[in-house]
Design a protein around this motif. Structure first.
Motif, PDB file in Angstrom:
ATOM      1  N   ALA A   1       0.818  -1.214   0.000  1.00 31.71           N
ATOM      2  CA  ALA A   1       0.000   0.000   0.000  1.00 31.71           C
ATOM      3  C   ALA A   1       0.854   1.267   0.000  1.00 31.71           C
ATOM      4  N   TRP A   2       2.045   1.209   0.634  1.00 34.39           N
ATOM      5  CA  TRP A   2       2.873   2.408   0.744  1.00 34.39           C
ATOM      6  C   TRP A   2       3.779   2.628  -0.462  1.00 34.39           C
ATOM      7  N   ALA A   3       3.893   1.624  -1.356  1.00 31.48           N
ATOM      8  CA  ALA A   3       4.862   1.701  -2.448  1.00 31.48           C
ATOM      9  C   ALA A   3       4.328   2.556  -3.598  1.00 31.48           C
ATOM     10  N   PRO A   4       5.117   3.516  -4.097  1.00 34.23           N
ATOM     11  CA  PRO A   4       4.657   4.346  -5.213  1.00 34.23           C
ATOM     12  C   PRO A   4       4.571   3.588  -6.536  1.00 34.23           C
ATOM     13  N   LYS A   5       5.334   2.490  -6.656  1.00 30.59           N
ATOM     14  CA  LYS A   5       5.285   1.685  -7.866  1.00 30.59           C
ATOM     15  C   LYS A   5       5.569   0.236  -7.523  1.00 30.59           C
ATOM     16  N   THR A   6       5.314  -0.654  -8.459  1.00 34.20           N
ATOM     17  CA  THR A   6       5.513  -2.078  -8.217  1.00 34.20           C
ATOM     18  C   THR A   6       6.993  -2.411  -8.062  1.00 34.20           C
ATOM     19  N   ILE A   7       7.327  -3.147  -7.002  1.00 32.81           N
ATOM     20  CA  ILE A   7       8.693  -3.618  -6.759  1.00 32.81           C
ATOM     21  C   ILE A   7       8.826  -4.979  -7.417  1.00 32.81           C
ATOM     22  N   THR A   8       9.675  -5.092  -8.416  1.00 36.54           N
ATOM     23  CA  THR A   8       9.742  -6.315  -9.224  1.00 36.54           C
ATOM     24  C   THR A   8      10.848  -7.263  -8.805  1.00 36.54           C
ATOM     25  N   GLN A   9      11.766  -6.837  -7.936  1.00 38.08           N
ATOM     26  CA  GLN A   9      12.893  -7.680  -7.542  1.00 38.08           C
ATOM     27  C   GLN A   9      13.127  -7.586  -6.044  1.00 38.08           C
ATOM     28  N   ALA A  10      13.303  -8.736  -5.412  1.00 38.14           N
ATOM     29  CA  ALA A  10      13.682  -8.788  -4.002  1.00 38.14           C
ATOM     30  C   ALA A  10      15.153  -9.176  -3.910  1.00 38.14           C
ATOM     31  N   VAL A  11      15.944  -8.386  -3.224  1.00 38.58           N
ATOM     32  CA  VAL A  11      17.378  -8.634  -3.057  1.00 38.58           C
ATOM     33  C   VAL A  11      17.658  -8.861  -1.574  1.00 38.58           C
ATOM     34  N   ILE A  12      18.202 -10.021  -1.260  1.00 36.76           N
ATOM     35  CA  ILE A  12      18.483 -10.408   0.125  1.00 36.76           C
ATOM     36  C   ILE A  12      19.990 -10.467   0.341  1.00 36.76           C
ATOM     37  N   THR A  13      20.469  -9.842   1.410  1.00 40.35           N
ATOM     38  CA  THR A  13      21.867  -9.938   1.819  1.00 40.35           C
ATOM     39  C   THR A  13      21.916 -10.574   3.203  1.00 40.35           C
ATOM     40  N   TYR A  14      22.687 -11.634   3.369  1.00 40.30           N
ATOM     41  CA  TYR A  14      22.774 -12.318   4.652  1.00 40.30           C
ATOM     42  C   TYR A  14      23.487 -11.443   5.683  1.00 40.30           C
ATOM     43  N   PRO A  15      23.127 -11.576   6.957  1.00 34.82           N
ATOM     44  CA  PRO A  15      23.832 -10.815   8.000  1.00 34.82           C
ATOM     45  C   PRO A  15      25.328 -11.097   8.015  1.00 34.82           C
ATOM     46  N   ALA A  16      25.709 -12.329   7.674  1.00 35.96           N
ATOM     47  CA  ALA A  16      27.109 -12.721   7.558  1.00 35.96           C
ATOM     48  C   ALA A  16      27.202 -13.759   6.446  1.00 35.96           C
ATOM     49  N   PRO A  17      28.293 -13.799   5.700  1.00 34.75           N
ATOM     50  CA  PRO A  17      28.404 -14.791   4.627  1.00 34.75           C
ATOM     51  C   PRO A  17      28.267 -16.216   5.162  1.00 34.75           C
ATOM     52  N   ILE A  18      27.681 -17.079   4.346  1.00 34.67           N
ATOM     53  CA  ILE A  18      27.561 -18.502   4.663  1.00 34.67           C
ATOM     54  C   ILE A  18      28.738 -19.208   4.003  1.00 34.67           C
ATOM     55  N   THR A  19      29.491 -19.962   4.784  1.00 35.77           N
ATOM     56  CA  THR A  19      30.799 -20.435   4.332  1.00 35.77           C
ATOM     57  C   THR A  19      30.800 -21.872   3.824  1.00 35.77           C
ATOM     58  N   THR A  20      29.636 -22.451   3.550  1.00 33.94           N
ATOM     59  CA  THR A  20      29.587 -23.803   3.017  1.00 33.94           C
ATOM     60  C   THR A  20      30.041 -23.809   1.553  1.00 33.94           C
ATOM     61  N   THR A  21      30.544 -24.963   1.121  1.00 37.54           N
ATOM     62  CA  THR A  21      30.898 -25.099  -0.293  1.00 37.54           C
ATOM     63  C   THR A  21      29.636 -25.148  -1.150  1.00 37.54           C
ATOM     64  N   GLU A  22      28.661 -25.922  -0.710  1.00 31.59           N
ATOM     65  CA  GLU A  22      27.392 -26.019  -1.410  1.00 31.59           C
ATOM     66  C   GLU A  22      26.548 -24.782  -1.132  1.00 31.59           C
ATOM     67  N   ALA A  23      25.843 -24.312  -2.153  1.00 37.41           N
ATOM     68  CA  ALA A  23      24.970 -23.153  -1.959  1.00 37.41           C
ATOM     69  C   ALA A  23      23.876 -23.483  -0.945  1.00 37.41           C
ATOM     70  N   PRO A  24      23.506 -22.544  -0.095  1.00 36.32           N
ATOM     71  CA  PRO A  24      22.435 -22.806   0.874  1.00 36.32           C
ATOM     72  C   PRO A  24      21.108 -23.030   0.170  1.00 36.32           C
ATOM     73  N   HIS A  25      20.206 -23.723   0.867  1.00 29.82           N
ATOM     74  CA  HIS A  25      18.871 -23.976   0.329  1.00 29.82           C
ATOM     75  C   HIS A  25      17.951 -22.826   0.744  1.00 29.82           C
ATOM     76  N   VAL A  26      17.337 -22.189  -0.248  1.00 33.23           N
ATOM     77  CA  VAL A  26      16.493 -21.021  -0.006  1.00 33.23           C
ATOM     78  C   VAL A  26      15.025 -21.445   0.017  1.00 33.23           C
ATOM     79  N   PHE A  27      14.316 -21.006   1.051  1.00 32.71           N
ATOM     80  CA  PHE A  27      12.891 -21.281   1.191  1.00 32.71           C
ATOM     81  C   PHE A  27      12.132 -19.960   1.269  1.00 32.71           C
ATOM     82  N   LEU A  28      10.964 -19.903   0.621  1.00 34.95           N
ATOM     83  CA  LEU A  28      10.132 -18.705   0.605  1.00 34.95           C
ATOM     84  C   LEU A  28       8.739 -19.018   1.125  1.00 34.95           C
ATOM     85  N   ASN A  29       8.119 -18.026   1.746  1.00 36.38           N
ATOM     86  CA  ASN A  29       6.749 -18.163   2.225  1.00 36.38           C
ATOM     87  C   ASN A  29       6.039 -16.821   2.065  1.00 36.38           C
ATOM     88  N   PRO A  30       5.310 -16.607   0.954  1.00 38.67           N
ATOM     89  CA  PRO A  30       4.566 -15.359   0.805  1.00 38.67           C
ATOM     90  C   PRO A  30       3.565 -15.187   1.939  1.00 38.67           C
TER      91      PRO A  30
END
Length: 241
Positions: free
Chosen positions: A37-66
């Motif tokens: 409701a507060w946004a002047p236009k549609t936000i088309t991209q969500a960009v997430i930055t972790y609080p600290a880097p994740i140091t695993t070799t394998e990429a972390p598994h990302v889960f979403l819940n609208p």
């Protein structure tokens, strides 16, 4: 098992050992996308930055819940092996989502344990000395079995800008507390041997008994009836985030 500790639950199923790993919530937060409701236009991209880097070799598994609804695509990790810094994903701009608030919550989980142990606790390491479990970990609980061929056609297909979007759905848990594994389901485009298409997936407003998705096809040249075919499952954290 050749090394470590093994436990079984009341159904005599393995719970954790050095070979049967568990997913631990490494970071979590919320995202804003769509048109709140507060946004002047549609936000088309969500960009997430972790609080600290994740140091695993394998990429972390990302889960979403609208929070209620959202149809997303093109989830990509940022950083690289040993230094995963975040991820981003896009909103599929098709009715009814192009004028809607599609914000929600995210979490990432790894097979590595990073929590410091409590004063009285159990800590497990593998043969390489890596900590694979500690009682302070917030484990991810699977609430729906992995599915990759559970899609069936629905009647939500529509055409837009020369593309016919065929609608699909699969059975879901019915709970707004459950996240879906997004890093596999939304991880890039589908190649049908002719073109590469986006494969947006997510939830329609007020509906959690199905997970929905779309497959695009160029009108007049493609059929567009091939399914996504990527694995996903429902999960939630063991403890509140």
């Amino acid at each position: 098992m050749t090394y470590g500790f093994r436990s079984r639950n009341g159904l005599n199923l393995f719970q954790i050992d050095s070979e049967n790993r568990v997913l631990n919530v490494a970071a979590s937060g919320s995202y804003t996308i769509g048109k709140p409701a507060w946004a002047p236009k549609t936000i088309t991209q969500a960009v997430i930055t972790y609080p600290a880097p994740i140091t695993t070799t394998e990429a972390p598994h990302v889960f979403l819940n609208p929070t209620n609804q959202g149809m997303y695509h093109t989830l990509m990790h940022t950083g690289g092996p040993g230094n995963w810094t975040g991820f981003y994903f896009l909103l599929q701009l098709m009715p009814p989502f192009n004028g809607s608030d599609c914000s929600g919550k995210w979490l990432v989980a790894t097979f590595s344990s990073t929590s410091p142990p409590n004063q009285y606790d159990l800590r497990l390491r593998n043969a390489a000395g890596e900590q694979i479990f500690v009682g302070a970990d917030n484990l991810l609980l699977m609430t729906g079995f992995p599915v990759n061929e559970g899609w069936s056609h629905d009647r939500r297909g529509q055409s837009q800008s020369g593309v016919m979007w065929s609608g699909f759905q699969m059975p879901w848990t019915g709970s707004f507390d459950d996240y879906f594994l997004a890093s596999t389901l939304l991880g890039g485009k589908s190649n049908n041997g002719n073109t590469t298409r986006e494969t947006p997936c997510g939830f329609h407003a007020g509906v959690r008994n199905t997970l929905n998705g779309y497959m695009g096809a160029l009108i007049g040249t493609e059929t567009g009836f091939d399914k996504n075919g990527r694995t996903t499952f429902a999960a939630r954290p063991m403890r509140p985030l």
